[in-house]
Write an enzyme that holds these catalytic residues in place. Structure first.
Site, PDB file in Angstrom:
ATOM      1  N   CYS A   1      -6.936  -0.772   3.501  1.00  0.00           N
ATOM      2  CA  CYS A   1      -6.347  -1.808   2.665  1.00  0.00           C
ATOM      3  C   CYS A   1      -6.630  -3.185   3.259  1.00  0.00           C
ATOM      4  O   CYS A   1      -7.036  -3.314   4.415  1.00  0.00           O
ATOM      5  CB  CYS A   1      -4.842  -1.591   2.522  1.00  0.00           C
TER       6      CYS A   1
ATOM      7  N   ASP B   1      -9.116  -9.094  11.607  1.00  0.00           N
ATOM      8  CA  ASP B   1      -8.233 -10.207  11.237  1.00  0.00           C
ATOM      9  C   ASP B   1      -9.072 -11.424  10.892  1.00  0.00           C
ATOM     10  O   ASP B   1     -10.080 -11.701  11.557  1.00  0.00           O
ATOM     11  CB  ASP B   1      -7.322 -10.578  12.420  1.00  0.00           C
TER      12      ASP B   1
ATOM     13  N   ASN C   1      -6.223  -9.708   6.518  1.00  0.00           N
ATOM     14  CA  ASN C   1      -6.960  -8.719   7.303  1.00  0.00           C
ATOM     15  C   ASN C   1      -7.644  -7.697   6.409  1.00  0.00           C
ATOM     16  O   ASN C   1      -7.381  -7.615   5.213  1.00  0.00           O
ATOM     17  CB  ASN C   1      -6.024  -8.036   8.301  1.00  0.00           C
TER      18      ASN C   1
ATOM     19  N   ARG D   1       5.428 -18.113   8.624  1.00  0.00           N
ATOM     20  CA  ARG D   1       6.058 -16.844   8.990  1.00  0.00           C
ATOM     21  C   ARG D   1       7.421 -16.832   8.332  1.00  0.00           C
ATOM     22  O   ARG D   1       8.322 -17.556   8.736  1.00  0.00           O
ATOM     23  CB  ARG D   1       6.173 -16.647  10.506  1.00  0.00           C
TER      24      ARG D   1
ATOM     25  N   CYS E   1       0.785  -1.237   0.000  1.00  0.00           N
ATOM     26  CA  CYS E   1       0.000   0.000   0.000  1.00  0.00           C
ATOM     27  C   CYS E   1       0.824   1.298   0.000  1.00  0.00           C
ATOM     28  O   CYS E   1       0.424   2.250  -0.655  1.00  0.00           O
ATOM     29  CB  CYS E   1      -1.056  -0.002   1.105  1.00  0.00           C
TER      30      CYS E   1
ATOM     31  N   GLU F   1      11.970 -10.889   9.841  1.00  0.00           N
ATOM     32  CA  GLU F   1      11.236 -11.431  10.993  1.00  0.00           C
ATOM     33  C   GLU F   1      12.256 -12.007  11.964  1.00  0.00           C
ATOM     34  O   GLU F   1      13.224 -12.640  11.559  1.00  0.00           O
ATOM     35  CB  GLU F   1      10.282 -12.541  10.544  1.00  0.00           C
TER      36      GLU F   1
HETATM   37  P1  ATP Z   1       1.880 -10.593  12.405  1.00  0.00           P
HETATM   38  O1  ATP Z   1       1.230  -9.931  13.575  1.00  0.00           O
HETATM   39  O2  ATP Z   1       1.532 -12.043  12.207  1.00  0.00           O
HETATM   40  O3  ATP Z   1       3.348 -10.313  12.297  1.00  0.00           O
HETATM   41  P2  ATP Z   1       1.308  -8.382  10.740  1.00  0.00           P
HETATM   42  O4  ATP Z   1       0.372  -7.605  11.579  1.00  0.00           O
HETATM   43  O5  ATP Z   1       2.729  -7.997  10.668  1.00  0.00           O
HETATM   44  O6  ATP Z   1       1.192  -9.925  11.109  1.00  0.00           O
HETATM   45  P3  ATP Z   1       0.238  -7.276   8.389  1.00  0.00           P
HETATM   46  O7  ATP Z   1       1.300  -6.295   8.213  1.00  0.00           O
HETATM   47  O8  ATP Z   1      -1.083  -6.822   8.877  1.00  0.00           O
HETATM   48  O9  ATP Z   1       0.704  -8.483   9.286  1.00  0.00           O
HETATM   49  O10 ATP Z   1       0.098  -8.078   7.020  1.00  0.00           O
HETATM   50  C1  ATP Z   1      -1.101  -8.617   6.564  1.00  0.00           C
HETATM   51  C2  ATP Z   1      -0.977 -10.033   6.082  1.00  0.00           C
HETATM   52  O11 ATP Z   1       0.297 -10.320   5.522  1.00  0.00           O
HETATM   53  C3  ATP Z   1      -1.127 -11.040   7.192  1.00  0.00           C
HETATM   54  O12 ATP Z   1      -2.483 -11.278   7.434  1.00  0.00           O
HETATM   55  C4  ATP Z   1      -0.466 -12.247   6.589  1.00  0.00           C
HETATM   56  O13 ATP Z   1      -1.341 -12.878   5.682  1.00  0.00           O
HETATM   57  C5  ATP Z   1       0.665 -11.664   5.795  1.00  0.00           C
HETATM   58  N1  ATP Z   1       1.937 -11.707   6.507  1.00  0.00           N
HETATM   59  C6  ATP Z   1       2.451 -10.795   7.355  1.00  0.00           C
HETATM   60  N2  ATP Z   1       3.662 -11.153   7.802  1.00  0.00           N
HETATM   61  C7  ATP Z   1       3.939 -12.346   7.214  1.00  0.00           C
HETATM   62  C8  ATP Z   1       5.050 -13.253   7.267  1.00  0.00           C
HETATM   63  N3  ATP Z   1       6.121 -12.973   7.990  1.00  0.00           N
HETATM   64  N4  ATP Z   1       4.982 -14.395   6.540  1.00  0.00           N
HETATM   65  C9  ATP Z   1       3.902 -14.658   5.778  1.00  0.00           C
HETATM   66  N5  ATP Z   1       2.837 -13.856   5.680  1.00  0.00           N
HETATM   67  C10 ATP Z   1       2.833 -12.700   6.387  1.00  0.00           C
HETATM   68 ZN    ZN Z   2      -1.670  -1.883   3.584  1.00  0.00          ZN
HETATM   69 MG    MG Z   3       4.482  -8.749  11.735  1.00  0.00          MG
END
Ligand code: ATP
Ligand code: ZN
Ligand code: MG
Length: 485
Positions: A444, A399, A419, A330, A289, A321
């Protein structure tokens, strides 16, 4: 509040000639409690003010004094902060020590005292002071919510289902050679795994995104710091970004020593490499985004064309991560479709309902998952929510989670698979995106394809004949693995 500023304005020559005129000027200047003195090539000022900020007063003074000194052929050459002491009320005292750059801090009985010494004019002109006050308040606030969990409220949950197996699909895929770990948190997907992920992508596009009228865009993988400063990512998660360095030069001569060392040792000489790289000014896409907003920056959207509905699926997201990396769920590089919507508040609330309906259709009828929805609010926004009432209530994140049977405990082993967020004016304001009359909101929704895939395989197993009919239609015949000897 108390703003006690001692500063000096440097003059192009001895200021004594202008003394009378300056005295005359200050007789009529009403703001703050001001003491002044001309000493050699400086005008010293001591401004104490309780409502208007002394740094605003001094800027105003600077403007109005320039013509007065000018009449005596004396130029003004900038302001220097000698000492600036600011006292402001805080709601709560800090729980433990707080520090910020450029100032020392003291706290007593609901008052913070910030002391800044020996600094240049940019502190007065460029909003540093107000941001430093905000930073102190923010750091105190943070001490109170640190360690608290985000607020999570179940909105809806599907019925319990019987699952095909209780093993970890990432492990099984690795065993079959479908996926291969390529360094930290990055996977290679061989044809059967790639086919499953692409089927997930087609489902999202054909069942959710196209029917709701979203149009595809393709963005660069690099995101500039400017963009991330506006979205807040650079202050929010600087430790999760993969930074990009440009080479200092592409001339072969500049790289000669690096190449020679590589040819002799077959290793990268890190010191030599760093000499040839520029300091990063951008990073790899973290979520799609920000670049979408950056592409729309400064534009006025036609009211009759709202809501603007866009999606991006070409750019992987990279995140550094730390713990908790597991299988493909993850990872450090993942594949997401991100959709972005900009419109009036009413339009976005309507859209959110339609998105929930379409996503529900996919999870119920095509993937046949055991899933649930929850409203989540990071702790620091919870107060805002209570204070902001209905307006704040409309914003926020939902979520979508799926149960992972291989992890056991059904009461807690759920994985966020995507989400939906509505962020209100935050981003349209940051990027100055407008429409003719209405106030715009935006939001988004990020669809994690690895997450959809893990959730599906964890519940439905790895035998295509046993997969739900709706999914089999999308995935077709799984391609075979290359034959290895
Ligand atoms: P988390 O709390 O699990 O770290 P996030 O809040 O960082 O997630 P967002 O930034 O909201 O995640 O990203 C939205 C989507 O992107 C998540 O619902 C998931 O599907 C995907 N996503 C985020 N981080 C990862 C990752 N490290 N590996 C795979 N998919 C991911
Ligand atoms: Zn976004
Ligand atoms: Mg995260």
């Amino acid at each position: 509040m108390k703003f006690d500023l001692k500063c000096s304005i440097s003059l192009s020559r001895d200021g004594s000639d202008a003394k009378k005129s300056v005295e005359e000027f200050f007789k009529n200047f009403g703001e703050g409690d001001i003491k002044w003195k001309i000493g050699g090539e400086s005008l010293f000022l001591h401004i104490i003010s309780h409502d208007k900020r002394s740094h605003q007063i001094v800027l105003q003074l600077y403007k109005r004094l320039a013509p007065i000194f000018g009449r005596h052929k004396i130029g003004m050459r900038g302001i220097h902060i000698d000492e600036y002491e600011i006292e402001f009320e805080i709601e709560k005292n800090p729980l433990h020590e707080i520090s910020i750059p450029f100032a020392t801090l003291e706290f007593h009985n609901g008052i913070a005292r910030m002391i800044i010494k020996d600094k240049g004019e940019e502190f007065l002109r460029e909003g540093y002071i107000d941001r430093m006050i905000r930073l102190v308040r923010e750091k105190i606030e943070k001490q109170y919510y640190e360690g608290k969990k985000e607020y999570w409220q179940l909105l809806w949950q599907s019925e319990e289902k019987e699952h095909a197996w209780d093993r970890d699909p990432s492990e099984e895929m690795q065993r079959r050679g479908w996926i291969k770990l390529m360094g930290k948190g990055k996977w290679f997907y061989f044809p059967p795994a790639a086919a499953i992920m692409r089927a997930m992508e087609r489902i999202a596009i054909e069942e959710v995104i196209r029917p709701l009228g979203f149009k595809e865009v393709i963005e660069p993988m690099h995101v500039s710091f400017e963009t991330w400063i506006k979205t807040g990512h650079l202050e929010g998660m600087p430790g999760e970004i993969y930074y990009i360095c440009e080479p200092k030069s592409r001339e072969a001569e500049e790289w000669e020593r690096f190449v020679d060392l590589l040819k002799i040792t077959r290793r990268v000489d890190e010191e030599e490499l760093m000499k040839n790289l520029k300091v990063p000014k951008e990073g790899v896409c973290y979520a799609q985004c920000p670049n979408i907003y950056a592409a729309l920056a400064g534009r006025t959207l036609a009211e009759d064309d709202l809501p603007l509905l866009l999606f991006e699926r070409s750019t992987p997201s990279d995140r550094y991560e730390a713990g908790g990396k597991h299988g493909i769920e993850r990872v450090d590089e993942f594949h997401r479709i991100e959709i972005v919507y900009i419109g009036t508040k009413e339009q976005l609330l309507q859209l959110r309902e339609k998105l929930i309906e379409r996503y529900g259709h996919v999870f119920d009828n095509i993937l046949e998952l055991e899933w649930r929805m929850a409203k989540v609010t990071p702790f620091y926004l919870q107060q805002a929510g209570i204070a902001g009432g209905e307006e704040e209530e409309a914003k926020g994140t939902i979520d979508f989670e799926a149960y992972l049977p291989y992890r056991g405990d059904r009461s807690k082993e759920w994985l966020e698979i995507q989400n939906i967020s509505i962020v209100g004016e935050k981003y349209v304001k940051a990027f100055n995106i407008k429409t003719q009359k209405s106030q715009l909101w935006s939001g988004c929704s990020g669809i994690g394809l690895e997450r959809w895939m893990v959730a599906f395989l964890a519940q439905k197993g790895m035998e295509p004949d046993k997969w739900p009919e709706g999914f089999r239609k999308y995935v077709g015949e799984l391609p075979e693995m290359p034959k290895f000897l």
